[in-house]
Design a protein around this motif. Sequence first.
Motif, PDB file in Angstrom:
ATOM      1  N   GLU A  36    -110.255 -52.583  37.629  1.00 30.51           N
ATOM      2  CA  GLU A  36    -109.269 -51.681  37.482  1.00 30.51           C
ATOM      3  C   GLU A  36    -108.625 -51.300  38.770  1.00 30.51           C
ATOM      4  O   GLU A  36    -107.781 -50.679  38.655  1.00 30.51           O
ATOM      5  N   MET A  37    -109.684 -51.351  39.748  1.00 31.44           N
ATOM      6  CA  MET A  37    -109.536 -50.860  41.299  1.00 31.44           C
ATOM      7  C   MET A  37    -108.384 -52.515  41.818  1.00 31.44           C
ATOM      8  O   MET A  37    -108.306 -51.988  42.906  1.00 31.44           O
ATOM      9  N   GLY A  38    -109.000 -53.577  41.099  1.00 30.83           N
ATOM     10  CA  GLY A  38    -107.830 -54.131  42.316  1.00 30.83           C
ATOM     11  C   GLY A  38    -108.913 -54.639  43.282  1.00 30.83           C
ATOM     12  O   GLY A  38    -108.491 -55.318  44.314  1.00 30.83           O
ATOM     13  N   ARG A  39    -110.321 -54.594  43.155  1.00 35.11           N
ATOM     14  CA  ARG A  39    -111.289 -54.216  44.438  1.00 35.11           C
ATOM     15  C   ARG A  39    -112.290 -56.073  43.588  1.00 35.11           C
ATOM     16  O   ARG A  39    -112.669 -56.140  42.362  1.00 35.11           O
ATOM     17  N   SER A  40    -112.610 -57.165  44.779  1.00 39.32           N
ATOM     18  CA  SER A  40    -113.413 -57.874  44.614  1.00 39.32           C
ATOM     19  C   SER A  40    -114.514 -57.926  45.554  1.00 39.32           C
ATOM     20  O   SER A  40    -115.433 -59.227  45.464  1.00 39.32           O
TER      21      SER A  40
END
Length: 428
Positions: free
Chosen positions: A383-387
């Motif tokens: 959801e946060m666009g974090r990998s």
Amino acid sequence: MQRLRHRHLIAALAVSLLAATPASAESLYIETGRLIDGVSNDVRTGQCITVQNERITAIARCGPAPDGATRLDWSAFTVLPGLIDLHTHLADLGQSADLAAPIKASPAETALVGARNARVTLNAGFTSVRDVGTYRGLTDVTLRNAIERGDVPGPRMWVAGAYITIPKGGGELNGVVPHEQLPPDMRLGVAATPAEAAARTTFLLDHGADFIKTIATGAVLAIGTEPGAVELGVDYLRAVVAVAHARGKKVTAHAHGAEGIKNAINAGVDSIEHASLADEEALQLARARGTWLAMDIYNGTYIDEVGTKEGWPAEYLRKNRETTDAQRVAFRRAVELGVNIGYATDAGVYPHGMNARQFANMIKYGMTPMQAIQSATGRAAIEMGRSDIGAIAPGRFADMVAVKADPLADITVLEKIDHVMKGGVMVR
């Protein structure tokens, strides 16, 4: 009294600074008992995690520790990724019966309170948070930066800077003084037109916001607004989304009412906060568009119990009663439909550090224990666009928690985390 409070604040700051900077991350070889990686449904045993320079470099069956690595024995624990809360208010005073509390506290005092909240949240096992707004605009940016420098201990923070809201809307401090008498830093996101909303978005991003928080409907905990009423309309929201998305930033919308939820989704927002009165059409639209829901389904219980006891405004308590059960019905239906749901608590309305209390409600209202855990780990990171967070996997930050019992058998064990690690450094 003011002098005494000042001394207390200075003492609190000194304690925070002494505890802020952990020992440098070392090379670790962590032996786990049970391993839940945050993205798969597997529970693995006998696995060892190699950590170097804050990041996980390998996960494999246990053997001899690599040269130079310190072996950490967590073989008696279930090890999970550090938890993520997508809806917090660290850089604020917390909810109370005193409507004027936010304006009584200076920006400096608010920042010090935020430092305390950050430490408590990290110790509770939440190593990353999305902080979705503060009355004292940009205080959250200051707190995030202090944590990143190592000045104070806390979770990784992604911050909104302020609320994009209409005048006298759900993002304003209402019922205290005339709005024109509020300090400028308490009105950084107030917008009377779509063009102003776009300009406020640009200002917040220029001054350090990581994403944008819009107030699409009225609020439960704001005087003079109604949760079902539309505030920022589609044209406002589209103006905000256009600016933010052009700069690679996400937009979330506080939206209780069904019409406001649909407006926000149609405007292209990335996620919806609360979604309390979502109807079938809104939920189907969220599923079709891939829009995330951040639903704080424990929060209503706390507001009703503690708010009633402490004498919170009757308007707050009435609106909370009107939305709590409806939100839980909508949550269950969203789970059935397979709508994207991230873990979001509204911590700050209830005390920081109690974030994990919501897990039990998520299971009560339709999720499996693994789904609930993933909503606060791998799914929240998506959801946060974090990998780089949310999973125990090579390349991710070595943010981990450990509990003696099995959270898949009893999710409430996450309410008392035994060990916390952030970036390969032991927090406790």
